[in-house]
Design a protein around this motif. Structure first.
Motif, PDB file in Angstrom:
ATOM      1  N   UNK A   1      12.378  56.739  35.585  1.00 49.13           N
ATOM      2  CA  UNK A   1      12.625  56.990  34.302  1.00 49.13           C
ATOM      3  C   UNK A   1      12.510  57.862  33.521  1.00 49.13           C
ATOM      4  N   UNK A   2      11.114  58.977  34.476  1.00 48.29           N
ATOM      5  CA  UNK A   2      11.227  60.300  33.214  1.00 48.29           C
ATOM      6  C   UNK A   2      12.765  61.062  33.548  1.00 48.29           C
ATOM      7  N   UNK A   3      13.592  60.484  34.277  1.00 48.85           N
ATOM      8  CA  UNK A   3      14.861  60.889  34.331  1.00 48.85           C
ATOM      9  C   UNK A   3      16.132  60.886  32.823  1.00 48.85           C
ATOM     10  N   UNK A   4      15.770  60.152  32.487  1.00 50.67           N
ATOM     11  CA  UNK A   4      16.834  59.749  31.174  1.00 50.67           C
ATOM     12  C   UNK A   4      16.849  61.112  30.044  1.00 50.67           C
TER      13      UNK A   4
ATOM     14  N   UNK B   1      22.559  55.551  39.777  1.00 49.02           N
ATOM     15  CA  UNK B   1      22.641  56.523  38.898  1.00 49.02           C
ATOM     16  C   UNK B   1      22.928  56.120  37.122  1.00 49.02           C
ATOM     17  N   UNK B   2      24.102  54.812  37.526  1.00 49.96           N
ATOM     18  CA  UNK B   2      24.769  54.190  36.696  1.00 49.96           C
ATOM     19  C   UNK B   2      24.029  53.703  35.798  1.00 49.96           C
ATOM     20  N   UNK B   3      22.563  53.242  35.679  1.00 50.49           N
ATOM     21  CA  UNK B   3      21.666  52.842  35.243  1.00 50.49           C
ATOM     22  C   UNK B   3      21.068  53.696  34.485  1.00 50.49           C
ATOM     23  N   UNK B   4      20.641  55.077  35.137  1.00 51.88           N
ATOM     24  CA  UNK B   4      20.031  56.331  34.982  1.00 51.88           C
ATOM     25  C   UNK B   4      20.955  55.949  33.225  1.00 51.88           C
TER      26      UNK B   4
ATOM     27  N   UNK C   1      35.288  60.054  38.377  1.00 47.17           N
ATOM     28  CA  UNK C   1      35.244  59.307  39.846  1.00 47.17           C
ATOM     29  C   UNK C   1      33.899  58.466  39.780  1.00 47.17           C
ATOM     30  N   UNK C   2      32.724  58.140  39.690  1.00 51.53           N
ATOM     31  CA  UNK C   2      32.120  57.424  39.512  1.00 51.53           C
ATOM     32  C   UNK C   2      31.983  56.495  38.657  1.00 51.53           C
ATOM     33  N   UNK C   3      32.270  55.230  39.229  1.00 52.11           N
ATOM     34  CA  UNK C   3      31.689  54.065  38.131  1.00 52.11           C
ATOM     35  C   UNK C   3      30.638  53.587  37.697  1.00 52.11           C
ATOM     36  N   UNK C   4      31.189  53.454  36.792  1.00 56.06           N
ATOM     37  CA  UNK C   4      29.459  52.888  35.670  1.00 56.06           C
ATOM     38  C   UNK C   4      29.331  54.188  34.781  1.00 56.06           C
ATOM     39  N   UNK C   5      29.644  55.231  35.658  1.00 51.49           N
ATOM     40  CA  UNK C   5      29.787  56.814  34.709  1.00 51.49           C
ATOM     41  C   UNK C   5      31.197  56.873  33.613  1.00 51.49           C
ATOM     42  N   UNK C   6      30.857  57.266  32.410  1.00 49.36           N
ATOM     43  CA  UNK C   6      31.819  57.076  31.607  1.00 49.36           C
ATOM     44  C   UNK C   6      31.907  58.872  31.312  1.00 49.36           C
TER      45      UNK C   6
END
Length: 504
Positions: free
Chosen positions: A354-357, A373-376, A424-429
C-alpha cells in the motif's frame, strides 16, 4: 580501442582541408525533420542557411552552457551579441509551447533561431539542430521551422554497473551518446549479488569487500564509484540534461552486501561470494533491526549526494523473501525514501505494498497484464514502462548475437520500436505512465564497445517512443539508416541490423 582512436584522430582533422579532385559532389541538405526522435511538427520551406567559417552562435548568459556545447560540436564561436550582418545561430530564452523541454527551431537564409523556455529546451533543440547539419559537403541546414516537445517527461536507460563495473569515463561516454537522442534519465544499477559499486561511509566494507577485484560475473569487473566519482558523474550528466537515478536493489540481490557484512544475514554467517548469473537466492533478514539501520544509512547517504528526485530501491526477484516479509520490508523502507526527500522508485513488485501509492513502479514483465500494478495505479502509483521482451537492450538481437541473454526473447530493432508505452499495459492509462526506460544489464558486457553494440541502434528507437507523438516504423528505419554514418564518425560500435538500409 585502436579503431576508436583512429576515428577520433580522423575527426580532429581541420574542417577546411581541401577536398581531393576526385571527391564526390557535396551531399544535399538533410531534410528538415529527418532526425531522431521525430519532431512533433515540421514545416519545411524557404531557403536554407549555410554554416561558414564566419558563422557564430549568439546566446544570452542563461544559454551560454548549451551554446558552448553546440559551438564545440559545430566548430563555431560563441558570442553574447552578433552584428546584424553576421550569419548566426541565435539561442533565445522565451516562452514557447510544450513545457520545459519544448522548443522552436526556425531556419532562414540569413540565420537560425532556436527558442525555448528553459535551457533544457534549448539543449533538446540543439540536438535536433546538430542532426540537421550534413556530415559531408556544404554544411547547409534546410529551411523551415520545427515545433517540438516530448510526449513523456521521463525518457531513460539503465546501465548495470554491479554485474560488471563500468568506469566513470565509460559512463560519461555513454551519457554523451544517450543525450543526443534527448534521453534525460540514466538509471545506475549500483548493487547486486555479484558486487557493490557505490561508497557508503557508514558501511565501508560494502565497497572494499563488495567492490573488490574478483567481484562481478565470472570474477571480472571489480571496482566501485567513490562519492567523488559519483558526484562528478551527477554533474557531468546534468550538464547534458540527464538526471542520474541511483538504485540499491533490496531485499533480494544482496549477496555482495552480506559477504561484506554477515550481520545482514539472519544467522550471522557470511555467504560465499557469487560470480555466476543466478538470481533469487539472497534476502536481507527482514526481522532484524540491523537490516533497517543498514537500509536507512544507505538511503540517507545516497539521497544526500543525489540531486535528482528519484531513488530506486529495487524490489525485484525477491524469491528468498516470503510474501509477508516482503510487505513488512516495503512498509518500513518506502517511507524512508520519502523521509530523505526523494520519490521512491522500484521494480513493479513493489506495487503490492500500500505504501507504493506515492511511488513509481518500473514494469518489466513479459505480458500486457499485471493486475497488482493496475490496482496500485488506481491508488496513485505511477509507472515507467520497461517490458523485458521489448525494452531490455541486454537481450540478443537474434540467435547469432555474440553478446547478451535471451530469456525474454530476441529483440531486433523493429520489435524494440513497434509498441506503444502509453497503451501497452491493461488497466494502466497513459496518464499514469511517466515514461519509458530501456535497461542494459551487464552479465555479458565487458567494455564500452559492448555497451554501445547492445544499446545502439535500439536505444534510438526507445528514445523516439518516449519523445515523439506516435511511432512510424518505415519513417524511423529510413531516418535510422541515415544516422548510421554519424555513429561511425564518432567511433560508436553499433549493431548494423539487417532490418535497416544503412547509408555509407
Amino acid at each position: 580501442m585502436r579503431r576508436r582512436l583512429a576515428v577520433l584522430l580522423a575527426c580532429a582533422l581541420p574542417l577546411t582541408a581541401a577536398a581531393p579532385a576526385h571527391a564526390a559532389p557535396p551531399a544535399p541538405a538533410v531534410a528538415l525533420g529527418s532526425v531522431i526522435p521525430a519532431p512533433v511538427e515540421v514545416r519545411p520551406g524557404g531557403p536554407g542557411f549555410k554554416l561558414t567559417a564566419g558563422t557564430v552562435i549568439e546566446a544570452p548568459p542563461g544559454a551560454r552552457a548549451v551554446a558552448e556545447q553546440l559551438g564545440e560540436a559545430l566548430r563555431l564561436r560563441v558570442v553574447r551579441h552578433a552584428s546584424a550582418r553576421t550569419g548566426k545561430i541565435a539561442l533565445e530564452l522565451g516562452r514557447v509551447s510544450g513545457g520545459p523541454e519544448g522548443y522552436r527551431l526556425t531556419v532562414k537564409r540569413n540565420g537560425v533561431t532556436l527558442r525555448a523556455g528553459t535551457a533544457a529546451g534549448l539543449f533538446a533543440g540543439a540536438q535536433t539542430l546538430q542532426q540537421l547539419v550534413p556530415l559531408r559537403g556544404a554544411r547547409t541546414i534546410a529551411g523551415g521551422e520545427i515545433v517540438d516537445h516530448p510526449r513523456f517527461g521521463y525518457r531513460g536507460t539503465m546501465l548495470d554497473v554491479a554485474r560488471h563495473f563500468h568506469t566513470p569515463d565509460e559512463i560519461k561516454r555513454h551519457i554523451d551518446e544517450i543525450s543526443k537522442f534527448k534521453i534525460n534519465h540514466l538509471h545506475l544499477h549500483l548493487s547486486d549479488d555479484q558486487g557493490w559499486r557505490i561508497q557508503i561511509d557508514s558501511w565501508p566494507r560494502l565497497t572494499t569487500v563488495g567492490g573488490a577485484a574478483g567481484t562481478g560475473v565470472d570474477g571480472v569487473g571489480g571496482g566501485y564509484l567513490t562519492k567523488a566519482d559519483y558526484r562528478d558523474l551527477v554533474r557531468y550528466a546534468a550538464s547534458r540534461y540527464v538526471t542520474i537515478v541511483p538504485e540499491i536493489d533490496m531485499p533480494g540481490h544482496v549477496n555482495a552486501a552480506q559477504v561484506a557484512y554477515p550481520e545482514l544475514t539472519c544467522d550471522g554467517i557470511a555467504p560465499p561470494p557469487r560470480t555466476d548469473t543466478a538470481v533469487g537466492y539472497s534476502s536481507l533478514c527482514i526481522g532484524s533491526e540491523t537490516t533497517y539501520r543498514f537500509v536507512e544509512d544507505v538511503i540517507r547517504e545516497l539521497a544526500a549526494m543525489t540531486p535528482g528526485k528519484y531513488l530506486h530501491i529495487g524490489g525485484d526477484e525477491a524469491h528468498a523473501t516470503t510474501d509477508a516479509d516482503y510487505l513488512t520490508f516495503q512498509k518500513r523502507v518506502l517511507p524512508l525514501v520519502r523521509k530523505y526527500g526523494k520519490t521512491a522508485y522500484g521494480w513493479n513488485e513493489i506495487a503490492v505494498a500500500p505504501e507504493a501509492s506515492t511511488a513509481v513502479a518500473q514494469y518489466w514483465g513479459l505480458t500486457t497484464q499485471n493486475p497488482a500494478l493496475a490496482a496500485a495505479v488506481a491508488n496513485g502509483t505511477k509507472v515507467i514502462m520497461s517490458p523485458a521482451n521489448l525494452a531490455y537492450i541486454d537481450q540478443k538481437y537474434d540467435p547469432s548475437t555474440r553478446l547478451g541473454l535471451s530469456w525474454a526473447g530476441f529483440i531486433e530493432v523493429r520489435k524494440a520500436y513497434d509498441w506503444n508505452p502509453g497503451t501497452h499495459l491493461t488497466g494502466v492509462p497513459e496518464s499514469a505512465v511517466l515514461g519509458i526506460e530501456a535497461p542494459l544489464w551487464s552479465e555479458t558486457l565487458r567494455d564500452l564497445d559492448d555497451i554501445e553494440f547492445m544499446a545502439f541502434p535500439r536505444l534510438a528507437g526507445h528514445a523516439e517512443l518516449g519523445w515523439s507523438p506516435a511511432g512510424d516504423w518505415e519513417s524511423f528505419r529510413t531516418r535510422l539508416g541515415a544516422y548510421g554514418p554519424r555513429w561511425a564518425a564518432r567511433g560508436v560500435d553499433f549493431y548494423r541490423s539487417p532490418q535497416i538500409d544503412w547509408a555509407d
